[in-house]
Design an enzyme around this catalytic site. Structure first.
Site, PDB file in Angstrom:
ATOM      1  N   GLU A   1      17.869  -1.513  -2.600  1.00  0.00           N
ATOM      2  CA  GLU A   1      16.523  -1.082  -2.220  1.00  0.00           C
ATOM      3  C   GLU A   1      15.475  -1.571  -3.217  1.00  0.00           C
ATOM      4  O   GLU A   1      14.311  -1.744  -2.861  1.00  0.00           O
ATOM      5  CB  GLU A   1      16.465   0.440  -2.122  1.00  0.00           C
ATOM      6  CG  GLU A   1      17.330   1.000  -1.014  1.00  0.00           C
ATOM      7  CD  GLU A   1      17.383   2.506  -1.017  1.00  0.00           C
ATOM      8  OE1 GLU A   1      17.094   3.094   0.022  1.00  0.00           O
ATOM      9  OE2 GLU A   1      17.717   3.094  -2.068  1.00  0.00           O
TER      10      GLU A   1
ATOM     11  N   GLU B   1      10.183  11.924  -2.565  1.00  0.00           N
ATOM     12  CA  GLU B   1       9.551  13.171  -2.991  1.00  0.00           C
ATOM     13  C   GLU B   1       8.579  12.920  -4.145  1.00  0.00           C
ATOM     14  O   GLU B   1       7.478  13.466  -4.180  1.00  0.00           O
ATOM     15  CB  GLU B   1      10.611  14.192  -3.427  1.00  0.00           C
ATOM     16  CG  GLU B   1      11.525  14.672  -2.327  1.00  0.00           C
ATOM     17  CD  GLU B   1      12.770  13.806  -2.100  1.00  0.00           C
ATOM     18  OE1 GLU B   1      12.733  12.584  -2.367  1.00  0.00           O
ATOM     19  OE2 GLU B   1      13.776  14.377  -1.634  1.00  0.00           O
TER      20      GLU B   1
ATOM     21  N   LYS C   1      11.101   6.303   5.454  1.00  0.00           N
ATOM     22  CA  LYS C   1      11.707   4.988   5.207  1.00  0.00           C
ATOM     23  C   LYS C   1      12.306   4.539   6.531  1.00  0.00           C
ATOM     24  O   LYS C   1      13.185   5.219   7.088  1.00  0.00           O
ATOM     25  CB  LYS C   1      12.787   5.089   4.138  1.00  0.00           C
ATOM     26  CG  LYS C   1      13.479   3.759   3.849  1.00  0.00           C
ATOM     27  CD  LYS C   1      14.580   3.904   2.828  1.00  0.00           C
ATOM     28  CE  LYS C   1      13.972   4.125   1.464  1.00  0.00           C
ATOM     29  NZ  LYS C   1      14.962   4.042   0.370  1.00  0.00           N
TER      30      LYS C   1
ATOM     31  N   TYR D   1     -11.852   8.225   4.217  1.00  0.00           N
ATOM     32  CA  TYR D   1     -10.500   7.866   4.641  1.00  0.00           C
ATOM     33  C   TYR D   1     -10.109   6.471   4.160  1.00  0.00           C
ATOM     34  O   TYR D   1      -8.927   6.184   3.992  1.00  0.00           O
ATOM     35  CB  TYR D   1     -10.319   8.007   6.150  1.00  0.00           C
ATOM     36  CG  TYR D   1     -11.167   7.103   7.006  1.00  0.00           C
ATOM     37  CD1 TYR D   1     -10.779   5.796   7.262  1.00  0.00           C
ATOM     38  CD2 TYR D   1     -12.351   7.562   7.566  1.00  0.00           C
ATOM     39  CE1 TYR D   1     -11.547   4.972   8.047  1.00  0.00           C
ATOM     40  CE2 TYR D   1     -13.128   6.743   8.355  1.00  0.00           C
ATOM     41  CZ  TYR D   1     -12.728   5.443   8.586  1.00  0.00           C
ATOM     42  OH  TYR D   1     -13.494   4.619   9.364  1.00  0.00           O
TER      43      TYR D   1
END
Length: 119
Positions: free
Chosen positions: A21, A72, A99, A53
């Site tokens: 990854e 997290e 993911k 935004y």
């Protein structure tokens, strides 16, 4: 009260604990929901009375460029940046990071983490 919501921000990043990854990367989808009082902005038509935004998107993009082992932790960093940007307006932040096609031995479309932060 009101909410500003950015849905389905699609970015590429290098997050995870598996060695592959860190150099192959993956696509991610991010959703942000910021709860705040939109009354002054709705009356005044003044951007300084709300949360931009475009700037929220920039925060997500910049934090996604910093590798993390855990989604997290990435979600926490994004929340902290949003709070730092406009703590005076923010009542609640909710973020969902997914993911896409995680590297598992089975067919899983996505792995997601949802983090809520109350002021």
């Amino acid at each position: 009260m009101g909410k500003i919501i950015l849905e389905n921000i699609k970015l590429f990043g290098f997050h995870g604990c598996i060695p592959e990854e860190k150099f192959l990367g993956s696509y991610y989808t991010v959703n942000i929901e910021v709860e705040l009082d939109l009354y002054k902005a709705s009356i005044s038509d003044d951007l300084s009375k709300t949360i931009d935004y475009v700037y929220l998107f920039r925060i997500v993009k910049e934090e996604m460029a910093i590798n993390s082992k855990l989604l997290e932790h990435l979600a926490y960093r994004i929340i902290q940046r949003i709070k730092k940007y406009r703590i005076d307006l923010v009542k609640k932040i909710k973020i969902k990071i997914c993911k896409e096609n995680p590297p598992l031995q089975s067919s899983v479309d996505r792995f997601c983490v949802i983090l809520d932060d109350l002021n």
